[in-house]
Design a protein around this motif. Structure first.
Motif, mmCIF file in Angstrom:
data_model
loop_
_atom_site.group_PDB
_atom_site.id
_atom_site.type_symbol
_atom_site.label_atom_id
_atom_site.label_comp_id
_atom_site.label_asym_id
_atom_site.label_seq_id
_atom_site.Cartn_x
_atom_site.Cartn_y
_atom_site.Cartn_z
ATOM 1 N N GLY A 107 -4.199 31.081 -25.069
ATOM 2 C CA GLY A 107 -4.368 29.789 -24.411
ATOM 3 C C GLY A 107 -3.051 29.072 -24.212
ATOM 4 N N GLU A 108 -2.029 29.457 -24.992
ATOM 5 C CA GLU A 108 -0.711 28.846 -24.815
ATOM 6 C C GLU A 108 -0.172 29.355 -23.489
ATOM 7 O OE1 GLU A 108 3.448 27.873 -24.999
ATOM 8 O OE2 GLU A 108 2.645 29.871 -24.768
ATOM 9 N N GLU A 109 0.269 28.409 -22.676
ATOM 10 C CA GLU A 109 0.624 28.687 -21.292
ATOM 11 C C GLU A 109 1.457 29.967 -21.068
ATOM 12 O OE1 GLU A 109 1.672 25.402 -18.336
ATOM 13 O OE2 GLU A 109 3.312 25.344 -19.778
ATOM 14 N N THR A 110 2.534 30.144 -21.841
ATOM 15 C CA THR A 110 3.375 31.325 -21.587
ATOM 16 C C THR A 110 2.825 32.564 -22.299
ATOM 17 O OG1 THR A 110 4.854 30.730 -23.413
ATOM 18 C CG2 THR A 110 5.454 29.958 -21.207
ATOM 19 N N GLY A 111 2.119 32.360 -23.410
ATOM 20 C CA GLY A 111 1.429 33.481 -24.048
ATOM 21 C C GLY A 111 0.386 34.045 -23.092
ATOM 22 N N LEU A 112 -0.274 33.141 -22.398
ATOM 23 C CA LEU A 112 -1.285 33.526 -21.404
ATOM 24 C C LEU A 112 -0.648 34.395 -20.305
ATOM 25 C CD1 LEU A 112 -3.921 31.170 -19.853
ATOM 26 C CD2 LEU A 112 -2.620 32.691 -18.419
ATOM 27 N N LEU A 113 0.533 33.999 -19.865
ATOM 28 C CA LEU A 113 1.193 34.777 -18.811
ATOM 29 C C LEU A 113 1.524 36.179 -19.305
ATOM 30 C CD1 LEU A 113 3.555 32.032 -17.304
ATOM 31 C CD2 LEU A 113 1.333 32.808 -16.459
ATOM 32 N N ASN A 114 2.004 36.275 -20.562
ATOM 33 C CA ASN A 114 2.259 37.610 -21.106
ATOM 34 C C ASN A 114 0.974 38.422 -21.197
ATOM 35 O OD1 ASN A 114 5.060 37.682 -21.380
ATOM 36 N ND2 ASN A 114 5.006 36.618 -23.359
ATOM 37 N N ALA A 115 -0.110 37.795 -21.590
ATOM 38 C CA ALA A 115 -1.392 38.504 -21.669
ATOM 39 C C ALA A 115 -1.814 38.997 -20.286
ATOM 40 C CB ALA A 115 -2.471 37.595 -22.264
ATOM 41 N N LEU A 116 -1.612 38.157 -19.283
ATOM 42 C CA LEU A 116 -1.963 38.565 -17.913
ATOM 43 C C LEU A 116 -1.110 39.735 -17.447
ATOM 44 C CD1 LEU A 116 -2.509 35.430 -15.633
ATOM 45 C CD2 LEU A 116 -4.093 37.313 -16.019
ATOM 46 N N GLU A 117 0.099 39.839 -17.996
ATOM 47 C CA GLU A 117 0.970 40.969 -17.647
ATOM 48 C C GLU A 117 0.648 42.205 -18.473
ATOM 49 O OE1 GLU A 117 5.129 39.989 -17.696
ATOM 50 O OE2 GLU A 117 4.879 38.294 -16.337
ATOM 51 N N GLY A 118 -0.391 42.104 -19.310
ATOM 52 C CA GLY A 118 -0.809 43.264 -20.094
ATOM 53 C C GLY A 118 -0.089 43.390 -21.421
ATOM 54 N N LYS A 119 0.641 42.336 -21.812
ATOM 55 C CA LYS A 119 1.436 42.415 -23.046
ATOM 56 C C LYS A 119 0.793 41.623 -24.187
ATOM 57 C CE LYS A 119 5.629 42.259 -20.240
ATOM 58 N NZ LYS A 119 6.520 41.217 -19.721
ATOM 59 N N ARG A 120 1.452 41.650 -25.355
ATOM 60 C CA ARG A 120 1.049 40.773 -26.464
ATOM 61 C C ARG A 120 1.232 39.329 -26.024
ATOM 62 N NH1 ARG A 120 2.300 43.842 -31.724
ATOM 63 N NH2 ARG A 120 2.267 41.840 -32.778
ATOM 64 N N ALA A 121 0.367 38.461 -26.507
ATOM 65 C CA ALA A 121 0.420 37.063 -26.073
ATOM 66 C C ALA A 121 1.430 36.258 -26.882
ATOM 67 C CB ALA A 121 -0.971 36.433 -26.151
ATOM 68 N N ASN A 122 2.662 36.740 -26.975
ATOM 69 C CA ASN A 122 3.731 35.946 -27.566
ATOM 70 C C ASN A 122 4.172 34.915 -26.528
ATOM 71 O OD1 ASN A 122 4.724 39.055 -28.796
ATOM 72 N ND2 ASN A 122 4.157 37.374 -30.130
ATOM 73 N N PRO A 123 4.665 33.771 -27.003
ATOM 74 C CA PRO A 123 5.125 32.796 -26.011
ATOM 75 C C PRO A 123 6.495 33.183 -25.461
ATOM 76 C CG PRO A 123 5.516 31.949 -28.201
ATOM 77 C CD PRO A 123 4.824 33.277 -28.380
ATOM 78 N N ARG A 124 6.917 32.514 -24.394
ATOM 79 C CA ARG A 124 8.250 32.714 -23.845
ATOM 80 C C ARG A 124 9.068 31.452 -24.101
ATOM 81 N NH1 ARG A 124 6.417 34.852 -17.867
ATOM 82 N NH2 ARG A 124 5.382 36.768 -18.581
ATOM 83 N N SER A 125 10.374 31.611 -24.177
ATOM 84 C CA SER A 125 11.196 30.428 -24.388
ATOM 85 C C SER A 125 11.297 29.658 -23.084
ATOM 86 C CB SER A 125 12.572 30.817 -24.916
ATOM 87 O OG SER A 125 13.402 31.210 -23.866
ATOM 88 N N LYS A 126 11.311 28.319 -23.214
ATOM 89 C CA LYS A 126 11.410 27.456 -22.046
ATOM 90 C C LYS A 126 12.666 26.618 -22.206
ATOM 91 C CE LYS A 126 6.775 26.390 -22.659
ATOM 92 N NZ LYS A 126 5.538 25.659 -22.473
#
Ligand SMILES: Cc1cc2nc3c(=O)[nH]c(=O)nc-3n(C[C@H](O)[C@H](O)[C@H](O)COP(=O)(O)O)c2cc1C
Ligand code: SF4
Ligand code: FES
Lengths: 425, 159
Positions: free
Chosen positions: A173-192
């Protein structure tokens, strides 16, 4: 009292079909938006004051405004609906997803038009099967009716949309974790920075918005920013879907003007406490918000009001603590959840949350010492905002730090009596 | 209970269909795991290796994704999976009584499967129905306002 988001939702477990939705004026706002410049759509949403209903409360119009427009920008751009709803004690988005999927899709398509996106995803948590059926069918209907695909509603705007069903983990549900999940990866967050508006899904400009946020958008475009502002009790604009769970007489969800008092929600809508139970405290916006107490009954339930009282509006779903439930046990339950859902990316959270849960467990089981309270207070500083990669850990500290403040005596009682005063022998 | 599950041609086709929609094959990793699980109920080591080949990834890379997500099962599960909400609102509304009753009735602990392979018992965070706590999900069906009597009735429907 106007209830734009929920007034057409039926209570027989069925959702509004495309035909039903069009009869309520559905997709007229999209037609109107498609005749405006994308910038003007964003401007209207900005002026309405709409703030993100996913927890962080960021201005929706401003977020859209960060996405580069024009010819020489990276493409494809993406528009993502956040329907992960895994915050403990939160259950508002499910109502909108299951009850009126086209309202959400219309908001999503208008948002996608405003940022000139080519693809849209609805990201849904696995457990929401009924919502998945509703959204799948609604997407099909929208394609058939020409609201998705090429030349949407006769314009030259084109958008493709699909549903992505997650496979668990709060971090999705965390915005960047979600993006990683959509890319097929682990839902780790990304640095902003970079923020998703500049570099999001597959490195392309992306907007992520909460379900409830987007359901407001068609109404803002149809009726104008001024109308939206007039809906709320305070100056923040719009309605809010509030909810309550715990030992209240009538747990449930209610769409009310943003900024009603905590008292009104608890007394009038939730019906007050069940017989034999007294109110002790409340998490006003889901599991990662600070407790409020009986002294806070006049707090206005908008972003500024709850903020001033030392907590957050969060998801707006109240979790009510009664006098027969142990506050230490309740916080322990929450911290176990956060420890389990930590993605392990950064040290304070990965190490601090299991430690926090263990310390609370010791206190709850009568094995705590007074210095454990210092350890817990230390953890709340160690995992405060700015010290971790994402907001999971600081969020986890909110119920803990406020419980230590308001229910200090209860913690101490556990330690002195070497047992949980609430446990029956 | 099977301990291996290989990727059939049918599954392979389904996965290939999916990665066409993404800029890179590896983006279909989660979807691929879901397809395998849909057919086999869980994902074996063998299936991980075969998926790795299809998506041109290392098996470790696949497994790091598979083990991250709580609803991808890397061990066999029973014919029906019971997911009991153990989050805060359900906890306040007698979760422990419900959980204890289920463990007792099925003679298993959380994380285990009954001997007859009928049920696997797991916990799940908030099911998003907190106003009707306590709640659980059996396969894809949501059950709420649970009582021990209700549980007896519900489980009869899953053979
Ligand atoms: C751990 C974590 C979980 C989150 N889960 C959700 C969620 O399930 N749904 C949601 O809309 N926002 C969630 N958020 C907030 C998102 O990061 C983001 O702020 C939000 O989706 C943006 O949409 P909005 O501006 O419309 O609120 C979560 C944040 C964190 C840190
Ligand atoms: S705060 Fe926790 S969940 Fe967020 S990145 Fe760090 S370890 Fe992961
Ligand atoms: S806490 Fe159990 S459904 Fe939300």
């Amino acid at each position: 009292m106007e209830k734009p988001l929920t007034q057409h939702i039926k209570n027989d477990n069925t959702w509004l079909s495309l035909k039903d939705y069009e009869k309520t004026g559905g997709y007229q706002a999209l037609r109107k938006a498609l005749k405006l410049n994308p910038e003007d759509v964003t401007k209207e949403v900005k002026e309405s004051g709409l703030k993100g209903r996913g927890g962080a409360g960021f201005s929706t119009g401003m977020k859209w405004g960060f996405v580069p427009l024009g010819e020489d920008v990276p493409t494809p751009k993406y528009f993502v609906v956040n329907g992960d709803e895994m915050e403990p004690g939160s259950f508002k988005d499910r109502l909108l997803l299951e009850g009126n999927p086209h309202q959400l899709l219309e908001g999503m398509i208008i948002g996608a038009y405003a940022i000139q996106a080519q693809f849209a995803y609805v990201f849904l948590r696995w457990a929401y099967h009924q919502a998945a059926r509703a959204i799948t069918r609604a997407i099909e209907e929208a394609y058939e009716a020409g609201y998705l695909g090429k030349n949407i509603a006769g314009s030259d705007f084109q958008l493709d949309a699909s549903l992505h069903v997650s496979v668990g983990r709060y971090m999705c549900g965390e915005e960047t974790g979600l993006l990683n999940a959509l890319e097929g990866k682990r839902a780790n967050p990304r640095s902003k920075p970079p923020f998703p508006g500049v570099s999001g899904l597959f490195g392309k400009p992306t907007v992520v918005n909460n379900v409830e946020t987007l359901c407001n958008v068609p109404h803002i475009i149809a009726n104008g920013a001024g109308w939206f502002k007039s809906l709320s009790k305070t100056d923040e604009g719009g309605t809010k879907i509030y909810g309550a769970s715990g030992r209240v007489k009538k747990p449930g969800l209610w769409e009310l003007p943003l900024g009603v008092s905590l008292r009104e929600i608890l007394q009038e809508h939730a019906g007050g406490m069940q017989d034999d139970f007294q109110f002790k405290g409340v998490l006003p916006g889901g599991g990662s918000t600070d407790f409020l107490t009986g002294d806070h009954m006049d707090v206005t339930m908008d972003y500024a009001g709850v903020g001033k009282a030392g907590s957050r509006l969060g998801t707006g779903t109240l979790i009510v603590l009664d006098d027969k439930t142990c506050p230490v046990g309740m916080v322990l339950n929450l911290e176990r959840f956060f420890a389990q859902e930590s993605c392990g990316w950064c040290t304070p959270c990965r190490e601090g949350l299991p430690w926090t849960a263990k310390t609370l467990e010791a206190i709850e089981n009568g094995k705590g010492e007074m210095k454990d309270l210092d350890i817990l207070n230390f953890q709340t500083r160690y995992m405060s905002p700015g010290n971790t990669y994402c907001a999971l850990a600081p969020g986890a500290m909110e119920p803990l730090q406020s419980a230590l403040k308001y229910f200090k005596e209860d913690f101490e009682k556990h330690i002195h009596e070497h047992k949980c005063p609430w446990k029956k022998e | 209970m099977t301990t291996q599950n290989n990727i059939s041609e049918e599954i392979k086709k389904e996965i290939e269909e999916i990665y066409q929609h993404f800029p890179q094959k590896s983006a279909a990793c989660i979807e691929g795991l879901k397809v395998i699980q849909k057919h086999h109920r869980w994902v074996s080591d063998e299936a991980v290796k075969e998926l790795a080949q299809i998506l041109e990834m290392s098996p470790d890379a696949i497994d790091s994704v598979a083990t991250f997500y709580s609803l991808i099962f890397r061990k066999p599960v029973g014919r029906h999976v019971i997911l009991v909400c153990d989050s805060v609102s359900c906890w306040m509304m007698d979760y422990e009584k419900i959980a204890g009753y289920l463990k007792n009735k099925l003679s298993i602990d959380f994380g285990e499967t009954t001997k007859d392979d009928r049920f696997t018992l797991l916990t799940i965070p908030c099911l998003g129905t907190c106003d009707r706590a306590p709640a659980m999900m059996v396969d894809e069906d949501l059950h709420r306002d649970l009582t021990t009597d209700k549980i007896d009735e519900i489980l009869k429907n899953y053979e």
